[in-house]
Design a protein around this motif. Sequence first.
Motif, PDB file in Angstrom:
ATOM      1  N   GLU A 313       0.848  -1.184   0.000  1.00 47.17           N
ATOM      2  CA  GLU A 313       0.000   0.000   0.000  1.00 47.17           C
ATOM      3  C   GLU A 313       0.886   1.238   0.000  1.00 47.17           C
ATOM      4  N   GLY A 320      -3.696   3.908   3.313  1.00 46.05           N
ATOM      5  CA  GLY A 320      -3.370   2.550   2.908  1.00 46.05           C
ATOM      6  C   GLY A 320      -2.732   1.716   3.996  1.00 46.05           C
ATOM      7  N   ALA A 323      -4.850  -0.701   6.238  1.00 44.81           N
ATOM      8  CA  ALA A 323      -5.061  -2.095   5.832  1.00 44.81           C
ATOM      9  C   ALA A 323      -3.897  -2.961   6.276  1.00 44.81           C
ATOM     10  N   LYS A 353      -9.836  -3.477  12.885  1.00 44.97           N
ATOM     11  CA  LYS A 353     -10.102  -2.196  12.220  1.00 44.97           C
ATOM     12  C   LYS A 353     -10.129  -1.061  13.226  1.00 44.97           C
ATOM     13  N   PRO A 499      -9.724   0.454   3.388  1.00 44.44           N
ATOM     14  CA  PRO A 499      -8.843  -0.512   4.048  1.00 44.44           C
ATOM     15  C   PRO A 499      -9.599  -1.695   4.627  1.00 44.44           C
ATOM     16  N   HIS A 502     -10.149  -3.918   1.629  1.00 48.53           N
ATOM     17  CA  HIS A 502      -8.917  -4.582   1.207  1.00 48.53           C
ATOM     18  C   HIS A 502      -8.667  -5.827   2.054  1.00 48.53           C
TER      19      HIS A 502
END
Length: 604
Positions: A313, A320, A323, A353, A499, A502
């Motif tokens: 990423e 990015g 993720a 997350k 993210p 992904h």
Amino acid sequence: MNTLCKLALSLVTPILLSACAVQTTSPQSSAVSTELGAGGRPVGEIWSRSPVYGTRGMAATAHPLASQVALDVLKQGGNAVDAAIAANAALGLMEPTGNGIGGDIFVLLWDPDTQKLYGYNGSGRSPQGQSLEQLKQRIAAMKARGELPEDHQGIPSHGPLPVSVPGTVDGWFAIHARFGSLPMNQVLAPTIDYARGGFPVTPVIAYYFDRSWNFFEKKYAGTPHLANIRDTWFKGGEAPAAGSVVTNKDLGDTLEAIALDGRDAFYKGRLAREMADYFESMEGGLAYEDFVQHEGEWVEPGSVEYRGYELYELPPNGQGFAALQMLSILKNVDLTQWERGSAEVFHYMVEAKRLAFEDVARYYADPAFADIPLEGLLSDAYGRERFALIDPEQASPEFGPGEPKLEGEGDTTYLTVADENGMLVSLIQSNYRGMGSGMVPDGLGFMFQDRGELFSLEPGHPNVYAPGKRPFHTIIPAMLMKDGQPVMSYGLMGGSMQPQGHVQILVNMLDFGMNVQEAGDAARFLHDGGSETTGIDGDPLGTLYVEPGVAVETIGRLEAMGHKVEVDSSGVRFGGYQAIYVDRENGSYAGATEMRKDGTVAAW
């Protein structure tokens, strides 16, 4: 019963119910649905469809005509860079609800000649002539005039104040100068022709057109801004319906000037002066020198190992690395001990997350203005440290950011293109919220982005507004690698969904064996809440939105674990996915798009 059929036991579309041969009722109704569902499939999951295969070239975009434009460029002798630029230009015309030359661009590119992965950050900066204090005063004046509610926090989403310099055109020419093969006028010619001759509107884009017009008609009623918006996209004062043929001759002329006179036409020439003239009477708008001084940059992608693969990423000011942080946490647990649709798998992904996004809010910003502990954020030791905070039985009421070591240094479109030589382009481009800021320069056929809304107004915050600074960005392209070679170029558009998406795609494929198409069609979640890069924080626990394919048993278990769960069948929250998978064993590509957008894969 297969895993996704188990996901579909309740709160599920008639198609999935029919496919799984399960009768159930929703919490809202005691009646059993009698709507006609889907037919069967001889291979693969019944709720998905086949990937598209090709050998000499492939394009996956959010619009069928854009995919075809890319394929035509490949057939004319262009490479993946030429085709990606051509497709992006076409999407700016055909999907202006998500992107265009008024926005920014990020690119990951695998070059088979040098055997290297390259990254380009094409994000623009805030006006050089406006200080944080001036910005705050202008926001206060808008409140005093009744243009903003008194309790409004942060930078307004529309008007000149959230507009930063558009970086897309610069990004096109930067990657083209280094890797392109066809002349730029040939690359942009198909979109110029469509802009003047017309193209049919697709259903999902028509839906977003309607939403945008309903907003702008009220927001800018009685102003010249509304006239420019209406005359460019909503002729007759209504949104174009699916199947209607529309033109944008102003954009065709703008692209022709760029095709003939190059990058400088947009940043130093006539177009730059016309854009600056448009903002001249507006407080806080961009000036000519802001365009002249713009320059994107080549950046080094970062990676994290997961299940024997490496996900790459781009670093901040984008998100990015969120993720990558999620994967760094998740690789400390074997998700395959449970079924894919289980509450346990959802719980671990959601908590990962939440942990990662606390760090996003604390650390992610323009690295030219902030010290970001990039290596520390992605280290295995830090991933283990953050994983240890997850209670396997209960959602944590609140997480905070971690303290990694400092070791040195949402609307959007995503597309990916591959050519017969093995070049892969992963490209994402956006105007940010809705169609953008509502600022349409006279006669140029595009809208400026409102990405500057994502600055913080809090002094001392890494992402605080400053003159000439790049705001935090949500748009992120991805590239999956193994043993130094690309495996999959992919992305999933949609704000903070990106993210999260992904990671869900990779878990579906690497942990649960789904193919490249099934991985995108499977039901998703979006967690919303927690700390924000703007400093305007949400509920620490947040809300877990899930699609209708998630089983009622799973939802009940997640709620018992303390998650606040809502089912959303609109598809709007959950992004739009495109991917190209490299099948080295068979010497072919496998491409995927999905039902949540209008796109398709074109292969050769």
